[in-house]
Design a protein around this motif. Sequence first.
Motif, PDB file in Angstrom:
ATOM      1  N   GLU A 159       0.834  -1.210   0.000  1.00 29.09           N
ATOM      2  CA  GLU A 159       0.000   0.000   0.000  1.00 29.09           C
ATOM      3  C   GLU A 159       0.867   1.259   0.000  1.00 29.09           C
ATOM      4  OE1 GLU A 159      -0.401  -2.360   2.625  1.00 29.09           O
ATOM      5  OE2 GLU A 159      -1.861  -3.469   1.450  1.00 29.09           O
ATOM      6  N   LYS A 160       1.877   1.288   0.874  1.00 25.16           N
ATOM      7  CA  LYS A 160       2.749   2.460   0.959  1.00 25.16           C
ATOM      8  C   LYS A 160       3.596   2.584  -0.302  1.00 25.16           C
ATOM      9  CE  LYS A 160       2.636   3.126   5.803  1.00 25.16           C
ATOM     10  NZ  LYS A 160       2.557   4.363   6.463  1.00 25.16           N
ATOM     11  N   TYR A 161       4.015   1.451  -0.853  1.00 22.40           N
ATOM     12  CA  TYR A 161       4.784   1.457  -2.096  1.00 22.40           C
ATOM     13  C   TYR A 161       3.978   2.155  -3.198  1.00 22.40           C
ATOM     14  CZ  TYR A 161       7.763  -0.212  -5.900  1.00 22.40           C
ATOM     15  OH  TYR A 161       8.596  -0.272  -6.987  1.00 22.40           O
ATOM     16  N   GLU A 162       2.717   1.789  -3.321  1.00 26.40           N
ATOM     17  CA  GLU A 162       1.852   2.388  -4.341  1.00 26.40           C
ATOM     18  C   GLU A 162       1.662   3.879  -4.101  1.00 26.40           C
ATOM     19  OE1 GLU A 162      -1.822   0.251  -4.869  1.00 26.40           O
ATOM     20  OE2 GLU A 162      -0.770  -1.669  -5.086  1.00 26.40           O
ATOM     21  N   GLN A 163       1.489   4.271  -2.829  1.00 28.86           N
ATOM     22  CA  GLN A 163       1.313   5.689  -2.514  1.00 28.86           C
ATOM     23  C   GLN A 163       2.562   6.485  -2.912  1.00 28.86           C
ATOM     24  OE1 GLN A 163       0.190   5.062   1.718  1.00 28.86           O
ATOM     25  NE2 GLN A 163      -1.381   6.605   1.307  1.00 28.86           N
ATOM     26  N   ILE A 164       3.734   5.979  -2.546  1.00 28.50           N
ATOM     27  CA  ILE A 164       4.977   6.685  -2.853  1.00 28.50           C
ATOM     28  C   ILE A 164       5.230   6.687  -4.357  1.00 28.50           C
ATOM     29  CG2 ILE A 164       7.475   6.745  -2.468  1.00 28.50           C
ATOM     30  CD1 ILE A 164       5.665   7.513  -0.028  1.00 28.50           C
ATOM     31  N   GLU A 165       4.933   5.586  -5.021  1.00 26.83           N
ATOM     32  CA  GLU A 165       5.085   5.515  -6.475  1.00 26.83           C
ATOM     33  C   GLU A 165       4.230   6.590  -7.145  1.00 26.83           C
ATOM     34  OE1 GLU A 165       5.221   1.970  -9.735  1.00 26.83           O
ATOM     35  OE2 GLU A 165       3.580   1.901  -8.291  1.00 26.83           O
ATOM     36  N   SER A 166       3.013   6.775  -6.674  1.00 25.98           N
ATOM     37  CA  SER A 166       2.112   7.793  -7.214  1.00 25.98           C
ATOM     38  C   SER A 166       2.680   9.207  -6.975  1.00 25.98           C
ATOM     39  CB  SER A 166       0.738   7.642  -6.566  1.00 25.98           C
ATOM     40  OG  SER A 166      -0.100   8.687  -6.949  1.00 25.98           O
ATOM     41  N   ILE A 167       3.220   9.443  -5.784  1.00 24.37           N
ATOM     42  CA  ILE A 167       3.804  10.757  -5.459  1.00 24.37           C
ATOM     43  C   ILE A 167       5.006  11.029  -6.365  1.00 24.37           C
ATOM     44  CG2 ILE A 167       5.069  12.046  -3.684  1.00 24.37           C
ATOM     45  CD1 ILE A 167       3.279  10.531  -1.604  1.00 24.37           C
ATOM     46  N   LEU A 168       5.867  10.031  -6.543  1.00 20.88           N
ATOM     47  CA  LEU A 168       7.056  10.212  -7.383  1.00 20.88           C
ATOM     48  C   LEU A 168       6.674  10.501  -8.832  1.00 20.88           C
ATOM     49  CD1 LEU A 168       9.358   7.412  -5.937  1.00 20.88           C
ATOM     50  CD2 LEU A 168       9.681   9.893  -5.731  1.00 20.88           C
ATOM     51  N   THR A 169       5.698   9.770  -9.348  1.00 21.79           N
ATOM     52  CA  THR A 169       5.258   9.983 -10.730  1.00 21.79           C
ATOM     53  C   THR A 169       4.711  11.398 -10.897  1.00 21.79           C
ATOM     54  OG1 THR A 169       4.767   7.639 -10.991  1.00 21.79           O
ATOM     55  CG2 THR A 169       3.709   9.151 -12.539  1.00 21.79           C
ATOM     56  N   ALA A 170       3.932  11.863  -9.926  1.00 21.62           N
ATOM     57  CA  ALA A 170       3.344  13.199  -9.998  1.00 21.62           C
ATOM     58  C   ALA A 170       4.398  14.302  -9.864  1.00 21.62           C
ATOM     59  CB  ALA A 170       2.278  13.361  -8.919  1.00 21.62           C
ATOM     60  N   SER A 171       5.545  13.975  -9.274  1.00 26.97           N
ATOM     61  CA  SER A 171       6.568  15.004  -9.042  1.00 26.97           C
ATOM     62  C   SER A 171       7.570  15.119 -10.179  1.00 26.97           C
ATOM     63  CB  SER A 171       7.310  14.725  -7.740  1.00 26.97           C
ATOM     64  OG  SER A 171       8.122  13.575  -7.870  1.00 26.97           O
ATOM     65  N   SER A 172       7.352  14.434 -11.267  1.00 26.92           N
ATOM     66  CA  SER A 172       8.268  14.492 -12.394  1.00 26.92           C
ATOM     67  C   SER A 172       8.482  15.947 -12.810  1.00 26.92           C
ATOM     68  CB  SER A 172       7.716  13.678 -13.560  1.00 26.92           C
ATOM     69  OG  SER A 172       8.675  13.578 -14.570  1.00 26.92           O
ATOM     70  N   GLY A 173       9.744  16.350 -12.920  1.00 27.84           N
ATOM     71  CA  GLY A 173      10.080  17.733 -13.239  1.00 27.84           C
ATOM     72  C   GLY A 173      10.230  18.609 -12.020  1.00 27.84           C
ATOM     73  N   GLY A 174       9.989  18.060 -10.841  1.00 24.11           N
ATOM     74  CA  GLY A 174      10.078  18.846  -9.611  1.00 24.11           C
ATOM     75  C   GLY A 174      11.498  18.988  -9.080  1.00 24.11           C
TER      76      GLY A 174
END
Length: 182
Positions: A159-174
């Motif tokens: 569950e936490k892996y998926e949450q962090i994966e989603s955060i990382l994907t959304a932060s592309s270019g950050g």
Amino acid sequence: MKVYLLIISLLVMSFISCTKNTGITVTKPESNLILSKMQSGTWQNATANGNALTITGNNGYDGNYTFDSPVLAIGGVYKNDSAVGNSYILTVPMGPDLAVVEMNKKGKDAVDAILDVLDDEGGEAVIGNLINSIMQNGAANIDLSDADKILANTNLSPEKYEQIESILTASSGGFTGGDIIN
């Protein structure tokens, strides 16, 4: 009979000594340890004084920064005082060097979100892997949608892996740069 009393006495004494509270508590380093370094640290091309960090003589990071927030027990986030808009750096003291990762508001929000999800449970490993990936590959070359590299060896629940994966994907270019200040 004396032998039995001696054995029982030894067992009772060993039980008491093993369960006795010695007053020593084993803990992980707290953010206070890093915060003190981030408030009064000196590196060859950087100086921290209170909430101010000044970097001189380094590619593109020269300037004054104001402390924004701690990052667990590994570093801190500073806001760039001279930049227009929301420009931040994530700093991590590494002995005589200071690792610096440049990020915009999107990157800072990602770091904050990762810490909100993980706190002490794997947060240091994820942030450490993120910094390491940026330092090794450069911010322009890092693919945040491939979370396997950044989340390797973090032992996160699915569950936490998926949450962090989603955060990382959304932060592309950050994250826009990374360097070692020495």
